[in-house]
Design a protein around this motif. Structure first.
Motif, PDB file in Angstrom:
ATOM      1  N   ALA A  74      95.177  74.547  64.511  1.00  0.00           N
ATOM      2  CA  ALA A  74      95.879  74.881  63.277  1.00  0.00           C
ATOM      3  C   ALA A  74      97.362  75.149  63.529  1.00  0.00           C
ATOM      4  N   GLY A  75      97.806  75.025  64.793  1.00  0.00           N
ATOM      5  CA  GLY A  75      99.218  75.217  65.110  1.00  0.00           C
ATOM      6  C   GLY A  75      99.591  76.670  65.368  1.00  0.00           C
ATOM      7  N   LEU A  76      98.605  77.544  65.558  1.00  0.00           N
ATOM      8  CA  LEU A  76      98.880  78.954  65.808  1.00  0.00           C
ATOM      9  C   LEU A  76      99.019  79.210  67.300  1.00  0.00           C
ATOM     10  N   SER A  77      99.762  80.219  67.638  1.00  0.00           N
ATOM     11  CA  SER A  77      99.927  80.631  69.024  1.00  0.00           C
ATOM     12  C   SER A  77      99.577  82.093  69.141  1.00  0.00           C
ATOM     13  N   LYS A  78      99.166  82.502  70.323  1.00  0.00           N
ATOM     14  CA  LYS A  78      98.833  83.897  70.556  1.00  0.00           C
ATOM     15  C   LYS A  78     100.081  84.630  71.046  1.00  0.00           C
ATOM     16  N   PHE A  79     100.366  85.753  70.420  1.00  0.00           N
ATOM     17  CA  PHE A  79     101.520  86.569  70.805  1.00  0.00           C
ATOM     18  C   PHE A  79     101.063  87.990  71.069  1.00  0.00           C
ATOM     19  N   ARG A  80     101.747  88.641  71.949  1.00  0.00           N
ATOM     20  CA  ARG A  80     101.500  90.070  72.157  1.00  0.00           C
ATOM     21  C   ARG A  80     102.275  90.837  71.102  1.00  0.00           C
ATOM     22  N   LEU A  86      89.774  80.197  69.730  1.00  0.00           N
ATOM     23  CA  LEU A  86      91.066  79.848  70.298  1.00  0.00           C
ATOM     24  C   LEU A  86      91.386  78.373  70.059  1.00  0.00           C
ATOM     25  N   LYS A  87      90.398  77.503  70.221  1.00  0.00           N
ATOM     26  CA  LYS A  87      90.608  76.077  69.978  1.00  0.00           C
ATOM     27  C   LYS A  87      90.962  75.813  68.520  1.00  0.00           C
ATOM     28  N   CYS A  88      90.259  76.472  67.617  1.00  0.00           N
ATOM     29  CA  CYS A  88      90.552  76.306  66.181  1.00  0.00           C
ATOM     30  C   CYS A  88      91.956  76.795  65.841  1.00  0.00           C
ATOM     31  N   ALA A  89      92.339  77.917  66.415  1.00  0.00           N
ATOM     32  CA  ALA A  89      93.667  78.464  66.155  1.00  0.00           C
ATOM     33  C   ALA A  89      94.745  77.521  66.674  1.00  0.00           C
ATOM     34  N   ARG A  90      94.546  76.970  67.870  1.00  0.00           N
ATOM     35  CA  ARG A  90      95.518  76.031  68.433  1.00  0.00           C
ATOM     36  C   ARG A  90      95.604  74.762  67.589  1.00  0.00           C
TER      37      ARG A  90
END
Length: 173
Positions: free
Chosen positions: A20-26, A14-18
């Motif tokens: 990289a500018g990514l967000s979690k979506f349903r 989750l930290k790596c994704a954030r």
């Protein structure tokens, strides 16, 4: 990497994704149309495609919760610490406002606010109040059609009688 050669905790991922500018979506949900639904829709289009939609009023109602608690799974505040999150006062029981309205090519109805749940007699009363004004000011005494959604109270005997008394045509289920 492929297989079990690479391991990372969920929080690290989750930290790596954030970073990289990514967000979690349903994933968006969409109901599947069954073949019988497609047939009914096709049949409705075939029956109504000749219609001039300029003389149709689309009517609907909705309830609005004032100061309602947000869904905690979908609502969050991003902050460095909990102390940075502003406190939002909330009522224990939120106030609900119900509103009815109609729109058409030619204009719109007035908004009608009501307290109780929508019942057949209540809806018939609202229509009895709204239709004369729609007919006179929006449709200039011309005939018009009413299109409701599929809520059962829209098709009660009392509602059909009010529409008939005012000379309004409506789409049946």
């Amino acid at each position: 990497m492929v297989g079990n050669d690479f391991r990372m905790s969920q929080s690290s991922a989750l930290k790596c994704a954030r970073a990289a500018g990514l967000s979690k979506f349903r994933e968006p949900r969409k109901c599947r149309l069954l073949p019988r639904h497609k047939v009914k829709r096709h049949s409705w289009v075939q029956k109504t495609m000749w219609r001039s939609w300029k003389n149709v009023v689309f009517m609907n109602e909705c309830g609005i919760e004032l100061n309602a608690r947000p869904n905690t799974q979908n609502h969050g505040v991003w902050a460095d610490s909990i102390e940075d999150v502003p406190v939002q006062p909330r009522d224990k029981h939120s106030v609900r406002v119900n509103v009815f309205g109609g729109v058409s090519w030619s204009g719109r109805s007035k908004l009608v606010f009501y307290k109780d749940n929508l019942t057949g007699p209540r809806y018939a009363s609202i229509l009895d109040d709204v239709i004369p004004e729609l007919r006179d000011s929006v449709f200039h005494k011309r005939k018009f059609w009413v299109l409701h959604d599929g809520l059962p109270v829209h098709f009660t005997t009392q509602v059909k009688q009010v529409l008939s008394d005012h000379g309004v045509l409506y789409f049946d289920k």
